[in-house]
Design a protein around this motif. Structure first.
Motif, PDB file in Angstrom:
ATOM      1  N   UNK A 203      36.317  41.696  45.619  1.00 14.35           N
ATOM      2  CA  UNK A 203      36.019  42.960  45.012  1.00 14.35           C
ATOM      3  C   UNK A 203      35.607  43.897  46.277  1.00 14.35           C
ATOM      4  N   UNK A 204      34.474  43.363  46.909  1.00 10.87           N
ATOM      5  CA  UNK A 204      33.670  44.010  47.899  1.00 10.87           C
ATOM      6  C   UNK A 204      34.619  44.305  48.850  1.00 10.87           C
ATOM      7  N   UNK A 205      35.632  43.686  49.147  1.00 10.58           N
ATOM      8  CA  UNK A 205      36.282  43.954  50.351  1.00 10.58           C
ATOM      9  C   UNK A 205      37.210  45.254  49.935  1.00 10.58           C
ATOM     10  N   UNK A 206      37.158  45.740  48.884  1.00  4.06           N
ATOM     11  CA  UNK A 206      38.028  46.892  48.209  1.00  4.06           C
ATOM     12  C   UNK A 206      37.184  48.096  48.099  1.00  4.06           C
ATOM     13  N   UNK A 207      35.820  47.957  48.194  1.00  5.50           N
ATOM     14  CA  UNK A 207      34.828  48.983  47.859  1.00  5.50           C
ATOM     15  C   UNK A 207      34.285  49.389  49.168  1.00  5.50           C
ATOM     16  N   UNK A 208      34.181  50.606  49.130  1.00  4.81           N
ATOM     17  CA  UNK A 208      33.528  51.504  50.313  1.00  4.81           C
ATOM     18  C   UNK A 208      31.952  51.671  50.090  1.00  4.81           C
ATOM     19  N   UNK A 209      31.657  51.161  49.014  1.00  2.00           N
ATOM     20  CA  UNK A 209      30.254  51.627  48.721  1.00  2.00           C
ATOM     21  C   UNK A 209      29.205  50.936  49.649  1.00  2.00           C
ATOM     22  N   UNK A 210      29.437  49.877  50.216  1.00  2.07           N
ATOM     23  CA  UNK A 210      28.552  49.270  51.068  1.00  2.07           C
ATOM     24  C   UNK A 210      28.735  49.521  52.444  1.00  2.07           C
ATOM     25  N   UNK A 211      29.743  49.892  52.826  1.00  4.78           N
ATOM     26  CA  UNK A 211      30.193  50.366  54.163  1.00  4.78           C
ATOM     27  C   UNK A 211      30.810  49.391  54.661  1.00  4.78           C
ATOM     28  N   UNK A 212      31.586  49.668  56.154  1.00  5.34           N
ATOM     29  CA  UNK A 212      32.290  48.706  56.686  1.00  5.34           C
ATOM     30  C   UNK A 212      31.772  47.616  57.080  1.00  5.34           C
ATOM     31  N   UNK A 219      35.084  40.011  53.459  1.00  8.77           N
ATOM     32  CA  UNK A 219      36.215  39.526  53.720  1.00  8.77           C
ATOM     33  C   UNK A 219      36.302  38.157  54.660  1.00  8.77           C
ATOM     34  N   UNK A 220      34.943  38.138  55.294  1.00 11.98           N
ATOM     35  CA  UNK A 220      34.792  36.746  56.213  1.00 11.98           C
ATOM     36  C   UNK A 220      34.504  35.506  54.899  1.00 11.98           C
ATOM     37  N   UNK A 221      33.944  35.886  53.819  1.00 16.51           N
ATOM     38  CA  UNK A 221      33.363  35.084  52.769  1.00 16.51           C
ATOM     39  C   UNK A 221      34.741  34.547  52.109  1.00 16.51           C
ATOM     40  N   UNK A 265      48.713  32.172  53.947  1.00 17.29           N
ATOM     41  CA  UNK A 265      48.328  31.537  52.708  1.00 17.29           C
ATOM     42  C   UNK A 265      47.087  32.024  52.148  1.00 17.29           C
ATOM     43  N   UNK A 266      45.981  32.482  52.996  1.00 19.56           N
ATOM     44  CA  UNK A 266      44.807  33.118  52.573  1.00 19.56           C
ATOM     45  C   UNK A 266      45.306  34.381  52.016  1.00 19.56           C
ATOM     46  N   UNK A 267      46.036  35.227  52.583  1.00 17.05           N
ATOM     47  CA  UNK A 267      46.443  36.484  52.041  1.00 17.05           C
ATOM     48  C   UNK A 267      47.095  36.449  50.707  1.00 17.05           C
ATOM     49  N   UNK A 268      48.106  35.427  50.423  1.00 20.00           N
ATOM     50  CA  UNK A 268      48.635  35.104  49.161  1.00 20.00           C
ATOM     51  C   UNK A 268      47.603  34.735  48.213  1.00 20.00           C
ATOM     52  N   UNK A 269      46.478  33.978  48.449  1.00 23.67           N
ATOM     53  CA  UNK A 269      45.519  33.638  47.651  1.00 23.67           C
ATOM     54  C   UNK A 269      44.471  34.747  47.175  1.00 23.67           C
ATOM     55  N   UNK A 270      44.535  35.441  47.983  1.00 21.52           N
ATOM     56  CA  UNK A 270      43.628  36.915  47.962  1.00 21.52           C
ATOM     57  C   UNK A 270      44.150  37.653  46.857  1.00 21.52           C
ATOM     58  N   UNK A 271      45.659  37.876  46.978  1.00 24.85           N
ATOM     59  CA  UNK A 271      46.340  38.677  45.909  1.00 24.85           C
ATOM     60  C   UNK A 271      46.070  37.959  44.534  1.00 24.85           C
ATOM     61  N   UNK A 272      46.600  36.401  44.530  1.00 22.63           N
ATOM     62  CA  UNK A 272      46.678  35.986  43.175  1.00 22.63           C
ATOM     63  C   UNK A 272      45.330  35.921  42.693  1.00 22.63           C
ATOM     64  N   UNK A 273      44.212  35.668  43.223  1.00 20.51           N
ATOM     65  CA  UNK A 273      42.788  35.713  42.647  1.00 20.51           C
ATOM     66  C   UNK A 273      42.395  37.039  42.409  1.00 20.51           C
ATOM     67  N   UNK A 274      42.783  38.165  43.063  1.00 18.24           N
ATOM     68  CA  UNK A 274      42.579  39.651  42.744  1.00 18.24           C
ATOM     69  C   UNK A 274      43.217  39.837  41.567  1.00 18.24           C
ATOM     70  N   UNK A 275      44.598  39.747  41.453  1.00 14.46           N
ATOM     71  CA  UNK A 275      45.382  40.177  40.215  1.00 14.46           C
ATOM     72  C   UNK A 275      45.045  39.038  38.945  1.00 14.46           C
ATOM     73  N   UNK A 276      45.282  37.800  39.393  1.00 20.50           N
ATOM     74  CA  UNK A 276      45.135  36.846  38.001  1.00 20.50           C
ATOM     75  C   UNK A 276      43.805  36.901  37.488  1.00 20.50           C
ATOM     76  N   UNK A 277      42.555  37.187  38.402  1.00 20.63           N
ATOM     77  CA  UNK A 277      41.647  37.232  37.604  1.00 20.63           C
ATOM     78  C   UNK A 277      41.132  38.428  37.077  1.00 20.63           C
ATOM     79  N   UNK A 278      41.931  39.502  37.095  1.00 23.99           N
ATOM     80  CA  UNK A 278      41.694  40.875  36.620  1.00 23.99           C
ATOM     81  C   UNK A 278      42.699  41.385  35.819  1.00 23.99           C
ATOM     82  N   UNK A 279      43.772  41.373  35.825  1.00 26.40           N
ATOM     83  CA  UNK A 279      44.824  41.965  34.901  1.00 26.40           C
ATOM     84  C   UNK A 279      44.825  41.493  33.758  1.00 26.40           C
TER      85      UNK A 279
END
Length: 437
Positions: A203-212, A219-221, A265-279
């Motif tokens: 979620x932090x990768x999508x938020x601009x609150x903490x800056x670049x 994203x590295x984590x 694979x990283x990108x696919x898992x990122x989407x799955x974990x973002x959507x699957x854990x939220x919607x």
């Protein structure tokens, strides 16, 4: 690799302050910047009566303060792209199925060629090839077989076992948040607090609150945690998402067949974990709210479990947790007689389309017994939610278990009453305080 049921049970029983931080719909909307104070449905109804397709972004047409989830809407010089919105079922279906002229490139969230959300940002033939590589893991027979037997049943059982020692619960946190995040996380290979650490970073990768700098660190984590799982699965493959993706092949016309790269694979898992854990978290809360807010609905489903599947579908029609999606017009086109110039953004309002009175009688009502027909709560066409069968299985198993163990469960009159909240892009319940016995 074998997943141990005890590990799942320990994970879902853990009390963690991160649940409070990550699973509050209003806080999520406030931090994103898209929170709205009003019930949007009367505004949508009035707008729909003015026209099926209208010039202006959805928020503009509804008279709400402007905000848009896609950075591409406002260009570098500050000039806003032109917007249109689609409000009826027939025209929303038309827009969703026009993959040639209405593109998912609007989802591009990072500069350069990197795709942050994978297939969500792709158009055909690239989208079809990548989706096909993973689709079979999410088909209905696996969602009601492999996913339930291997992950969902054990997670729900552990949560309900903990609830049995309580007289009260706040089900938004105690159930709705836990079932989906641990289902998708354990299917990837994450355990216990890893699931919440990963989601917080994601979620932090999508938020601009903490800056670049904060976004880059997050994203590295995310990349590190998935990479660790990829390396483990290469050495010891099993029945899990990453093992499946490592074995999968993608066949894009003109490129030939190949295995997915680690980055893909990283990108696919990122989407799955973002959507699957939220919607699913938000939709499960909406379903519980619909059934408990009017007690006769709960009793009807408890008495006849054949109504549970219609209840899930009706909740998606009545209040989809993702009320709108957008597309970028890559060619001049038209919808409902309205010209859409190339370069414009089209906001497709699922919430309004799902309450189209030309398709459903009394569309504002949650009706367990209405004639079943397709809605667009999961989207439609090529980009229909790939994980919908898993999401439905999670809701089915969780609600069925609650009805078995807590037949007298009801909204707690001594706690704040639940209500629907959030933004136009994500909706859910404020809380779900219940008496269990």
């Amino acid at each position: 690799m074998v997943f141990m049921a005890g590990g799942v049970a320990d994970a879902v029983k853990t009390d963690d302050s991160l649940y409070d931080e990550l699973y509050d719909v209003k806080t999520e909307a406030l931090e994103t910047g898209n929170y709205i104070e009003v019930d949007p449905y009367p505004l949508m109804k009035a707008a729909q009566e003015r026209g099926a397709v209208q010039k202006g972004f959805l928020r503009e047409v509804l008279g709400l303060p402007f905000w848009h989830r896609h950075r591409a809407v406002v260009e570098g010089g500050g000039e806003r792209l032109q917007g249109y919105c689609v409000l009826t079922f027939a025209k929303a279906e038309e827009a969703f199925r026009d993959n040639a002229r209405l593109s998912n490139k609007i989802y591009k969230m990072t500069p350069g060629d990197e795709k942050f959300l994978g297939i969500l940002e792709m158009d055909n033939p690239e989208h079809f090839a990548h989706r096909k590589a993973a689709q079979s893991l999410f088909i209905k027979p696996r969602a009601v077989g492999l996913w339930r037997d291997r992950w969902i049943n054990g997670i729900v059982e552990a949560i309900v076992e903990k609830l049995k020692s309580q007289d009260r619960a706040e089900l938004n946190m105690d159930l709705c948040a836990r079932v989906p995040v641990h289902t998708i996380s354990v299917a990837v290979g994450l355990r216990g607090e890893e699931a919440l650490i990963f989601r917080k970073a994601l979620i932090s990768t999508l938020s601009s609150r903490g800056g670049p700098e904060s976004q880059m660190a997050a994203a590295a984590t995310v990349a590190r945690m998935v990479t660790e799982q990829i390396e483990l699965r290469r050495k010891s493959p099993g029945e899990d998402i990453i093992s499946w993706l490592l074995a999968a092949e993608v066949d894009i016309p003109g490129e030939g067949s190949r295995h997915l790269t680690d980055g893909e694979i990283i990108t696919f898992c990122r989407l799955l974990l973002l959507a699957g854990g939220g919607t699913t978290w938000r939709q499960m809360g909406i379903l519980l709210f619909a059934l408990l807010d009017q007690r006769d609905r709960w009793e009807a489903v408890r008495a006849d479990r054949k109504l549970l599947e219609p209840a899930i579908q009706e909740s998606m029609r009545w209040n989809p947790n993702n009320p709108m999606f957008s597309r970028l017009a890559v060619e001049d086109t038209e919808i409902g007689g309205v010209a859409i110039p190339k370069g414009s953004v089209v906001d497709i309002c699922l919430a309004s389309a799902n309450r189209d009175p030309s398709r459903w009688d009394n569309p504002d009502e949650f009706d367990l017994f209405r004639k079943m027909q397709p809605h667009i709560g999961f989207g439609m066409g090529a980009h229909m939610c790939m994980g919908r069968n898993v999401a439905e299985s999670e809701m089915f198993v969780a609600l069925d278990a609650l009805m078995n163990e807590f037949p007298n469960m009801r909204i707690d009159p001594d706690q704040p009453a639940p209500f629907l909240t959030g933004g136009l892009e994500q909706r859910g319940i404020s809380s779900m305080h219940v008496l269990l016995k």
